[in-house]
Design an enzyme around this catalytic site. Structure first.
Site, mmCIF file in Angstrom:
data_model
loop_
_atom_site.group_PDB
_atom_site.id
_atom_site.type_symbol
_atom_site.label_atom_id
_atom_site.label_comp_id
_atom_site.label_asym_id
_atom_site.label_seq_id
_atom_site.Cartn_x
_atom_site.Cartn_y
_atom_site.Cartn_z
ATOM 1 N N CYS A 164 42.875 33.218 39.511
ATOM 2 C CA CYS A 164 42.334 34.540 39.829
ATOM 3 C C CYS A 164 40.949 34.715 39.204
ATOM 4 C CB CYS A 164 43.289 35.618 39.327
ATOM 5 S SG CYS A 164 42.634 37.294 39.567
ATOM 6 N N CYS B 216 41.472 37.901 36.502
ATOM 7 C CA CYS B 216 42.287 37.806 35.294
ATOM 8 C C CYS B 216 42.559 36.364 34.881
ATOM 9 C CB CYS B 216 43.607 38.560 35.472
ATOM 10 S SG CYS B 216 44.770 37.723 36.562
#
Lengths: 256, 282, 229
Positions: free
Chosen positions: B239, B242
């Site tokens: 991601c 994150c």
């Protein structure tokens, strides 16, 4: 020896119209029985009642099952009948489109019955499908093609492979060469003859072609207006017909 | 809001729905027909899910609604607001804080807990539909466990693509009995269906079908011995927000020059991780 | 091995005004193992009819026909089929050709039905074809396009491939040259020597004299047909 199939007093009506009436016969293991008669004589109705596609109004169809011996398939549960239909029975339709999945590859068509009885190894399923395509003279390279890309004769051979892959003991055939060119018919007949003999199959074959009946069937049943008018050894029925209708049928064949 | 009964539907309708839900829970994976109602939203917007949620809601509930994993998409926002108005229940975006989660196309990344209810919106409940068009026949096939055809579909995938190409709505077998369409969740989520502590309900409004997976139900994805099921996702990506390696990722196009990034599809999971990282950094 | 007693036969032609044609009555004969009996009589006297009744493709209306201990009158199809597979061979005048099936397969077929291994059956079929002077290049072809004499020899090869205890021969030497005729007569003699009971129709008087032990004139089984006779 236990008969493979015993049919007793089988009748089927469509409303007031007679489909077939009071049919009796006993089929022994390894026997091939032909049913001949003109369109509308009740041949296909009888075949569909035997194969569990429609319930007869009266009568019993007793099949010698592998695990539980002779059972009346008419009063079986639908689940049991379907199990028979994908293991011990096979049904070859006249029109291969009725017996094939046209949007599934040739390999998938042959493999379906294996998967339906629990096969879960892709490689094994494929190997068996390939073996069967070979036996019905379809090039293994056509395995992933869909049947709509096949000729009529190939489709019919594919339908036969799809049916025989689980080693059925009783094959129902509804005019298997009916829709094919004469040249293709001969090849299919020869193939069927070979398979029936090598696998020791029992079969009930509906046909309108007396020459085909002579080639494939050990015995013959002649139907007219829903009733069996004559039955016996194939060459006896064809060479020495007793009933007026059979005499007419035999004498009406054109010899090329 | 006194013009509407609690949770929009009248009590008789909710009772009908609850009966169907009980039956569905009693026969895991079996599609129970129900009398689907017109809802104040178009078919395809989750009318099946909304009816299930309405039938399950009690005033003490806390509701979370996600669409493709996100709490902030139009569909999710509309449904959340709808129930906030007609049932006055509390709403949340935190997976762990919700007692009922209505979802379209995803299962949250955070593990679900006992006592939670996950409600799926289902467009086409019948896994055999595209193989066999007749409803009478597919029902018979389920009744008789006549499932060879389903396997044929997977066989065809391997024959054509070298692998089972189906990436979402990947069929599963429930408790070794019924074959079920898990709704169009990515196959990445399939393992979360299995042995899940939460109650999972599936509603198809247009098709008038409800089915269910009670807590801790055995759910297996169909496969072949030599081509086992793999819960895949975008390979080798993490991601962009994150840094999660273990979550299901959406590909986001960022400009017209081919720029793109991968981000968590589960917005709550992503936001929670970002917040924790910010705290740690502070 | 063949025991025929008081056999009668008539044809009822339903589509020709129900005309009844009596073709045989009181037919009786026996053929012992190792014996070759010729059926004689004018054309139309019923030689072929009697042969067909023994083969089973003509129905026996009255009397008794026992072949290798099996009663053929009103026999079930499977009894007749079993008899043909195991005990009763038939060399007809015409080969029923199946398109696409190679000659060697056609000849081997009766052996394959005996559950003889395919290799053994094919080897014996090849030997038999060689003996009957069918060129090797034809073995793998279907006999569809063969000459009449070649087809007849294929038919004979098929008829003699298995050691049937009972054999029916319908003009086995017709349309054969001298060399092949000698081969066929030798095959018949060998069959007799191993104890086969043979019943045949031989128009060829020399051949008949060479292999037959006695003759049965079927004219005495031919019913009077009133004014039609």
């Amino acid at each position: 020896m236990t008969p493979l199939l015993q049919v007793e007093a089988l009748s089927k009506y469509y409303g007031h119209h007679l489909g077939c009436a009071d049919v009796h016969f006993t089929l022994w293991p390894g026997e091939v029985m032909g049913i001949v008669g003109e369109s509308g004589s009740g041949k296909s109705t009888l075949l569909n009642c035997l194969a569990g596609h429609m319930p007869p109004d009266t009568g019993r169809v007793i099949f010698d099952t592998r695990d539980h011996g002779p059972r009346d398939t008419v009063v079986m549960t639908e689940a049991e009948r379907r199990w028979l239909a994908r293991t011990d029975w096979a049904f070859v339709h006249q029109n291969p489109r009725d017996g094939l999945r046209m949007n599934v590859s040739a390999g998938g068509n042959v493999g379906e019955r294996l998967m339906a009885v629990g096969a879960r190894h892709y490689g094994d399923i494929r190997a068996q499908a390939e073996d069967w395509l070979g036996r019905v003279e379809i090039d293994a390279r056509r395995m992933d093609d869909r049947p709509r890309a096949f000729s009529g004769g190939m489709q019919q051979r594919l339908q036969i492979a799809r049916n025989l892959v689980t080693g059925p003991r009783l094959v129902f055939m509804d005019d298997p060469t009916g829709g094919l060119d004469v040249s293709v018919q001969a090849r299919l007949l020869d193939l069927l003859r070979g398979l029936v003999r090598r696998l020791g199959l029992s079969a009930v074959i509906v046909t309108h072609d007396l020459a085909e009946a002579r080639l494939l069937a050990d015995r013959l049943m002649v139907m007219k207006d829903g009733r069996v008018v004559e039955e016996g050894l194939t060459d006896q029925v064809l060479d020495d017909p007793q009933h007026a209708y059979t005499q007419l049928l035999v004498s009406s064949v054109l010899h090329a | 809001m006194t013009a509407y009964n609690f949770a929009y539907l009248d009590e008789a309708t909710k009772r009908m729905l609850r009966r169907a839900i009980l039956k569905a829970v009693a026969i895991p994976g079996y599609q129970v027909p129900f009398s689907s109602r017109e809802m104040p939203m178009p078919y395809g917007w989750g009318t099946g899910g909304v009816q299930l949620t309405a039938a399950c809601l009690v005033p003490e509930d806390t509701l979370k609604v996600i669409d493709q994993g996100a709490d902030d998409t139009t569909n999710a926002v509309s449904i959340r607001k709808f129930f906030a108005r007609v049932a006055q229940v509390a709403t949340t975006e935190a997976t762990g804080a919700a007692s009922i989660i209505q979802t379209r196309h995803r299962i949250p990344e955070a593990p679900l807990q006992e006592g939670q209810i996950l409600v799926f919106q289902v467009p086409i409940p019948e896994p055999l539909r595209f193989l066999e068009p007749r409803e009478t026949e597919t029902r018979t096939m389920h009744a008789l466990e006549d499932y060879g055809l389903m396997q044929v579909r997977l066989y065809e995938d391997i024959a054509r693509h070298g692998e089972i190409a189906r990436a979402y709505a990947y069929p599963v077998r429930v408790e070794g009995r019924y074959i079920m369409d898990p709704s169009p969740i990515p196959k990445f989520d399939n393992p979360k269906l299995d042995n899940c502590p939460a109650l999972q309900l599936f509603g198809a409004g247009r098709e008038c079908r409800i089915y269910a997976l009670p807590p801790y139900t055995r759910v297996e994805s169909l496969d072949f011995e030599d081509y086992p099921f793999t819960p895949s996702k975008a390979a080798g990506q993490c991601c962009a927000l994150c840094g999660a390696m273990d979550s299901y990722l959406d590909e986001v196009i960022t400009d017209d020059a081919g720029g793109r990034m991968f981000v968590c599809s589960d917005t709550d999971y992503c936001a929670t991780r970002v917040a924790v990282q910010a705290e740690d950094a502070a | 091995m063949i025991e025929i007693a008081d056999v009668g036969k008539r044809f009822v032609l339903h589509n020709q005004g129900g005309a009844v044609l009596p073709v045989m009555e009181g037919a009786s004969l026996t053929v012992a193992p190792g014996e070759c009996v010729a059926l004689v009589g004018a054309s139309g006297a019923g030689k072929s009819t009697l042969m067909r009744m023994i083969w089973g493709n003509y129905r026996c209306d009255e009397g008794s026909i026992r072949v290798a201990g099996v009663e053929l009158c009103n026999a079930e199809p499977r009894a007749v089929i079993a008899l043909r597979r195991q005990s009763l061979g038939y060399v007809s005048q015409f080969l029923r050709v199946i398109p696409r099936v190679p000659t060697v397969q056609i000849v081997a077929e009766p052996l394959l039905a005996q559950e003889v291994g395919e290799d053994v059956a094919l080897a014996r079929a090849q030997a038999m074809l060689a003996r009957l002077n069918i060129p090797q290049r034809l073995w793998a072809l279907s006999p569809t396009t063969f000459s009449g004499g070649e087809q007849q020899r294929v038919n004979i090869a098929r008829g003699f491939i298995h050691a049937w205890p009972v054999m029916l021969l319908d003009e086995p030497t017709a349309s054969l040259d001298a060399a092949n005729r000698a081969v066929v007569l030798a095959l018949i003699a060998e069959a007799k020597a191993r104890g086969a009971a043979i019943l045949g129709i031989f128009h060829d008087a020399e051949a008949r004299a060479a292999v037959c032990d006695r003759e049965v004139d079927v004219t005495r089984f031919t019913p009077l047909r009133g004014e039609a006779a």
